[in-house]
Design a protein around this motif. Sequence first.
Motif, PDB file in Angstrom:
ATOM      1  N   PHE A  28      10.648  39.002 -22.179  1.00  0.00           N
ATOM      2  CA  PHE A  28       9.317  38.608 -22.659  1.00  0.00           C
ATOM      3  C   PHE A  28       8.353  39.619 -22.056  1.00  0.00           C
ATOM      4  O   PHE A  28       8.011  39.512 -20.884  1.00  0.00           O
ATOM      5  CB  PHE A  28       8.938  37.213 -22.175  1.00  0.00           C
ATOM      6  CG  PHE A  28       9.814  36.120 -22.715  1.00  0.00           C
ATOM      7  CD1 PHE A  28       9.726  35.734 -24.049  1.00  0.00           C
ATOM      8  CD2 PHE A  28      10.713  35.460 -21.886  1.00  0.00           C
ATOM      9  CE1 PHE A  28      10.524  34.720 -24.545  1.00  0.00           C
ATOM     10  CE2 PHE A  28      11.504  34.449 -22.377  1.00  0.00           C
ATOM     11  CZ  PHE A  28      11.424  34.076 -23.711  1.00  0.00           C
ATOM     12  N   VAL A  36       8.923  40.613 -18.465  1.00  0.00           N
ATOM     13  CA  VAL A  36       9.782  39.637 -17.780  1.00  0.00           C
ATOM     14  C   VAL A  36      11.188  39.657 -18.381  1.00  0.00           C
ATOM     15  O   VAL A  36      11.358  39.449 -19.577  1.00  0.00           O
ATOM     16  CB  VAL A  36       9.193  38.207 -17.912  1.00  0.00           C
ATOM     17  CG1 VAL A  36      10.083  37.196 -17.214  1.00  0.00           C
ATOM     18  CG2 VAL A  36       7.787  38.160 -17.364  1.00  0.00           C
ATOM     19  N   ALA A  71      13.795  37.550 -18.650  1.00  0.00           N
ATOM     20  CA  ALA A  71      14.138  36.141 -18.437  1.00  0.00           C
ATOM     21  C   ALA A  71      15.648  35.974 -18.380  1.00  0.00           C
ATOM     22  O   ALA A  71      16.179  35.219 -17.570  1.00  0.00           O
ATOM     23  CB  ALA A  71      13.538  35.288 -19.537  1.00  0.00           C
ATOM     24  N   PRO A 107      17.983  28.786  -9.475  1.00  0.00           N
ATOM     25  CA  PRO A 107      16.657  28.310  -9.068  1.00  0.00           C
ATOM     26  C   PRO A 107      15.717  28.194 -10.268  1.00  0.00           C
ATOM     27  O   PRO A 107      16.015  28.725 -11.343  1.00  0.00           O
ATOM     28  CB  PRO A 107      16.152  29.402  -8.122  1.00  0.00           C
ATOM     29  CG  PRO A 107      17.327  30.255  -7.796  1.00  0.00           C
ATOM     30  CD  PRO A 107      18.320  30.082  -8.880  1.00  0.00           C
ATOM     31  N   ASN A 108      14.597  27.541 -10.086  1.00  0.00           N
ATOM     32  CA  ASN A 108      13.590  27.446 -11.144  1.00  0.00           C
ATOM     33  C   ASN A 108      13.198  28.834 -11.617  1.00  0.00           C
ATOM     34  O   ASN A 108      13.026  29.733 -10.805  1.00  0.00           O
ATOM     35  CB  ASN A 108      12.329  26.761 -10.596  1.00  0.00           C
ATOM     36  CG  ASN A 108      12.317  25.290 -10.916  1.00  0.00           C
ATOM     37  OD1 ASN A 108      13.161  24.809 -11.674  1.00  0.00           O
ATOM     38  ND2 ASN A 108      11.376  24.581 -10.334  1.00  0.00           N
ATOM     39  N   GLY A 109      13.080  28.975 -12.926  1.00  0.00           N
ATOM     40  CA  GLY A 109      12.673  30.273 -13.463  1.00  0.00           C
ATOM     41  C   GLY A 109      13.812  31.274 -13.513  1.00  0.00           C
ATOM     42  O   GLY A 109      13.604  32.447 -13.810  1.00  0.00           O
ATOM     43  N   ALA A 110      15.039  30.821 -13.244  1.00  0.00           N
ATOM     44  CA  ALA A 110      16.177  31.746 -13.230  1.00  0.00           C
ATOM     45  C   ALA A 110      16.518  32.236 -14.630  1.00  0.00           C
ATOM     46  O   ALA A 110      17.120  33.294 -14.794  1.00  0.00           O
ATOM     47  CB  ALA A 110      17.384  31.060 -12.611  1.00  0.00           C
ATOM     48  N   GLY A 111      16.162  31.437 -15.654  1.00  0.00           N
ATOM     49  CA  GLY A 111      16.463  31.833 -17.028  1.00  0.00           C
ATOM     50  C   GLY A 111      17.455  30.905 -17.712  1.00  0.00           C
ATOM     51  O   GLY A 111      17.983  31.215 -18.775  1.00  0.00           O
ATOM     52  N   LYS A 112      17.678  29.733 -17.126  1.00  0.00           N
ATOM     53  CA  LYS A 112      18.670  28.795 -17.675  1.00  0.00           C
ATOM     54  C   LYS A 112      18.257  28.296 -19.058  1.00  0.00           C
ATOM     55  O   LYS A 112      19.039  28.324 -20.013  1.00  0.00           O
ATOM     56  CB  LYS A 112      18.862  27.599 -16.723  1.00  0.00           C
ATOM     57  CG  LYS A 112      19.208  27.993 -15.303  1.00  0.00           C
ATOM     58  CD  LYS A 112      19.365  26.802 -14.394  1.00  0.00           C
ATOM     59  CE  LYS A 112      18.075  26.012 -14.162  1.00  0.00           C
ATOM     60  NZ  LYS A 112      17.052  26.736 -13.386  1.00  0.00           N
ATOM     61  N   SER A 113      17.011  27.841 -19.170  1.00  0.00           N
ATOM     62  CA  SER A 113      16.554  27.319 -20.467  1.00  0.00           C
ATOM     63  C   SER A 113      16.513  28.429 -21.510  1.00  0.00           C
ATOM     64  O   SER A 113      16.878  28.224 -22.668  1.00  0.00           O
ATOM     65  CB  SER A 113      15.166  26.693 -20.331  1.00  0.00           C
ATOM     66  OG  SER A 113      15.233  25.575 -19.475  1.00  0.00           O
ATOM     67  N   THR A 114      16.082  29.611 -21.081  1.00  0.00           N
ATOM     68  CA  THR A 114      16.045  30.738 -22.018  1.00  0.00           C
ATOM     69  C   THR A 114      17.454  31.043 -22.511  1.00  0.00           C
ATOM     70  O   THR A 114      17.670  31.303 -23.697  1.00  0.00           O
ATOM     71  CB  THR A 114      15.431  31.975 -21.329  1.00  0.00           C
ATOM     72  OG1 THR A 114      14.163  31.605 -20.790  1.00  0.00           O
ATOM     73  CG2 THR A 114      15.255  33.116 -22.305  1.00  0.00           C
ATOM     74  N   GLN A 127      14.921  20.587 -22.315  1.00  0.00           N
ATOM     75  CA  GLN A 127      14.420  20.241 -20.982  1.00  0.00           C
ATOM     76  C   GLN A 127      13.182  19.349 -21.105  1.00  0.00           C
ATOM     77  O   GLN A 127      13.059  18.356 -20.400  1.00  0.00           O
ATOM     78  CB  GLN A 127      14.084  21.527 -20.215  1.00  0.00           C
ATOM     79  CG  GLN A 127      13.617  21.247 -18.803  1.00  0.00           C
ATOM     80  CD  GLN A 127      13.425  22.523 -18.002  1.00  0.00           C
ATOM     81  OE1 GLN A 127      13.793  23.623 -18.431  1.00  0.00           O
ATOM     82  NE2 GLN A 127      12.840  22.383 -16.836  1.00  0.00           N
TER      83      GLN A 127
HETATM   84  P1  ADP Z   1      14.723  28.016 -15.986  1.00  0.00           P
HETATM   85  O1  ADP Z   1      15.064  27.167 -17.147  1.00  0.00           O
HETATM   86  O2  ADP Z   1      15.919  28.584 -15.323  1.00  0.00           O
HETATM   87  O3  ADP Z   1      13.854  27.307 -15.005  1.00  0.00           O
HETATM   88  P2  ADP Z   1      13.344  29.614 -17.935  1.00  0.00           P
HETATM   89  O4  ADP Z   1      14.452  30.074 -18.800  1.00  0.00           O
HETATM   90  O5  ADP Z   1      12.518  28.507 -18.435  1.00  0.00           O
HETATM   91  O6  ADP Z   1      13.899  29.264 -16.487  1.00  0.00           O
HETATM   92  O7  ADP Z   1      12.395  30.828 -17.629  1.00  0.00           O
HETATM   93  C1  ADP Z   1      12.884  32.073 -17.149  1.00  0.00           C
HETATM   94  C2  ADP Z   1      11.738  33.052 -17.026  1.00  0.00           C
HETATM   95  O8  ADP Z   1      11.293  33.437 -18.303  1.00  0.00           O
HETATM   96  C3  ADP Z   1      10.540  32.493 -16.306  1.00  0.00           C
HETATM   97  O9  ADP Z   1      10.003  33.502 -15.498  1.00  0.00           O
HETATM   98  C4  ADP Z   1       9.591  32.151 -17.420  1.00  0.00           C
HETATM   99  O10 ADP Z   1       8.269  32.234 -16.987  1.00  0.00           O
HETATM  100  C5  ADP Z   1       9.931  33.199 -18.449  1.00  0.00           C
HETATM  101  N1  ADP Z   1       9.705  32.707 -19.807  1.00  0.00           N
HETATM  102  C6  ADP Z   1      10.402  31.724 -20.422  1.00  0.00           C
HETATM  103  N2  ADP Z   1       9.984  31.544 -21.685  1.00  0.00           N
HETATM  104  C7  ADP Z   1       8.994  32.440 -21.877  1.00  0.00           C
HETATM  105  C8  ADP Z   1       8.156  32.761 -22.980  1.00  0.00           C
HETATM  106  N3  ADP Z   1       8.259  32.114 -24.162  1.00  0.00           N
HETATM  107  N4  ADP Z   1       7.249  33.735 -22.828  1.00  0.00           N
HETATM  108  C9  ADP Z   1       7.144  34.401 -21.645  1.00  0.00           C
HETATM  109  N5  ADP Z   1       7.908  34.150 -20.583  1.00  0.00           N
HETATM  110  C10 ADP Z   1       8.829  33.187 -20.674  1.00  0.00           C
END
Ligand code: ADP
Length: 621
Positions: free
Chosen positions: A373, A376, A378, A397-404, A445
């Motif tokens: 992104f 970033v 992700a 950890p939080n922000g690791a990229g799991k949801s992405t 999530q």
């Molecule tokens: P997790 O689920 O592991 O907590 P995320 O996958 O939600 O982490 O996010 C991983 C990183 O990608 C974070 O730094 C988040 O801020 C960034 N991020 C996620 N989605 C977006 C987006 N749509 N636009 C910009 N940055 C994003």
Amino acid sequence: MVNPRIKAVTMDSLALAVILVAVGILAGVLFGANGVRIATSMSIVVTACVGLQVFSGNTGIVSFGPAAFMGVGAYTAGILTMSPVVQRTALPHLPVWMAGYGLSVWSSLIVAALTGLVLAGVSGIVMRRLSGSAASIATLALQIIVYTVLVATKDITRGSQTFYGVPRNTTLVVALSVAALSIAVARTFRDTRTGRAVRATREDEVAAAAVGVDVRQARLRAWLLSGTILSIAGALTAQFLGAFGPKDFYFESCFLLISMLIVGGIGSVSGALVGVIVITAVTELLRALEGGGDILGFSVPALYGLPLVGASLAMILVLFIRPTGLVGSRELELSKAWDPLKGRDSKLLPGSQDFQAPKGAHALEANQLSRHFGGVRAVDGVTFKAEAGLITGLIGPNGAGKSTLINLLTGQLRPSAGHVALGSDLIENKQPHIIARAGLARTFQNLRVFADMTVRENVLVAAEACAADTALSVWRTNDALARFGLETLGDRLAGSLPYGQRRLVEIARALATGPRFLLLDEPAAGMNPAETKELMGRLAALRADTGVGILVVEHDLHLIMSLSDTIVVIDRGKRIAVGTADAVRTDPAVISAYLGSKRMGEKKTQVETSSVVQVIGASAS
Ligand code: ADP
Ligand code: MG
């Protein structure tokens, strides 16, 4: 035996039609010829309103174009029903192929319906791709285009001059019959597979696609049906008025239709009917007053436009007091006593193996998967394999990229680079609903249940979007509900449940697609420890019974380590470890990722921090 679902919907449609006919007859008895005229006009408006409801109520997209379809229907019927003699004077320049038909009312309705269908088909190419306010604005554009064309095609429509000479064939009986039929069609549509799918897109487009709903197709079908019904309403209007102009099918009538839907409740066919009756009563009353004169001993000045003001005020009042409308978004449901699916439950108890889908040993693989992104990263070159029938834990950890990462696997996001394979198929560039149908079902999530649909509908939509036939989708629905202890909550609106249960609805909904893999993004978030433990037990049982593979993101490391066969650890978008719980627990990279980020003061949930200390504290010290 008649299908109980059809029986239930028929009962409701009949009840609505009876209300309409009763109001019509009452108006005739009370007010004589004038009453008959009002009842006829009201029935036409019911048809129009129901036509608008089919699209706007089910998709949640307010259409400003209903009058466009009515206009097209009206002129089509007007031209086709006009007697050839009148036509020669009224429309001397009419193209030969359009002239001289003199159709009956019923034939004209059929041709008008087809014309509406064609217009909906052409405009639908654009409409189906749009959602929200963009779609609403497109309908506005359609209204303006159609109006302009009606004014411009003088040889056919007489332009802005009055179009006259149309036989007045719309009797009360004709109007009532068509209205009753439209009600039945709209009421039935709502509870068809497509109707449910399109309502799911209204509630949450992303979630609908994630359970296999083809959003564009569902929306297009609603648009086509809506346009068809509206054109019929227009054809009736033409043969009711006898003479009309393009202005009769412009914003004023569009506004009246919308106000009726809002007053009655846009979400239901019952609401459309009630809205028409209420607004008609208000406007007719005010019409009697708008000329002014002596009213109840007071001399009142003339106030032209009073009916429109009244309708507007009624709409504002309802929006203020009861935003979902007088009826709300649920139907009358007289038939509640015999729930459409209840009869089948006993015959198809969960546990019967008849419908257990054969699950081939397809693995889910990510290969050098990346998503950036802007600056970033992700997800950054992640490779891993989730084996069929196993539980794979995904932690970091939080922000690791799991949801992405999950978004990349199930198609909500396209990767910047890399591949996703399910078995031998590469799926990274497929649409989410195709991926869902191929066997990847997910939860989110941040909860995305279809709040304004019942629990059973939530699950059934997913089953229907992915199953080949009704019996299988009903079985999967019942099975999924039972597995997560939701059988008794089937009739509750999903949005009315407590948080923990809404999470379960989402998991049951994903399961009902009959997936090869379930991808669960923090399924226990917001649950208390007891609920979390129960959920993990259900997931383990599910895997044992069905052999579905599960990929689960969970913050409670204790739980995930006891549940998972393999664990993948990611940090800052990169895979830093993979292996069994024991191997991962002692991996220095994992310990430093968790403790390191903790030391650096990154935001963490309490659960996560405490679990880290519990689980890896021993090895770290
Ligand atoms: P997790 O689920 O592991 O907590 P995320 O996958 O939600 O982490 O996010 C991983 C990183 O990608 C974070 O730094 C988040 O801020 C960034 N991020 C996620 N989605 C977006 C987006 N749509 N636009 C910009 N940055 C994003
Ligand atoms: Mg996340």
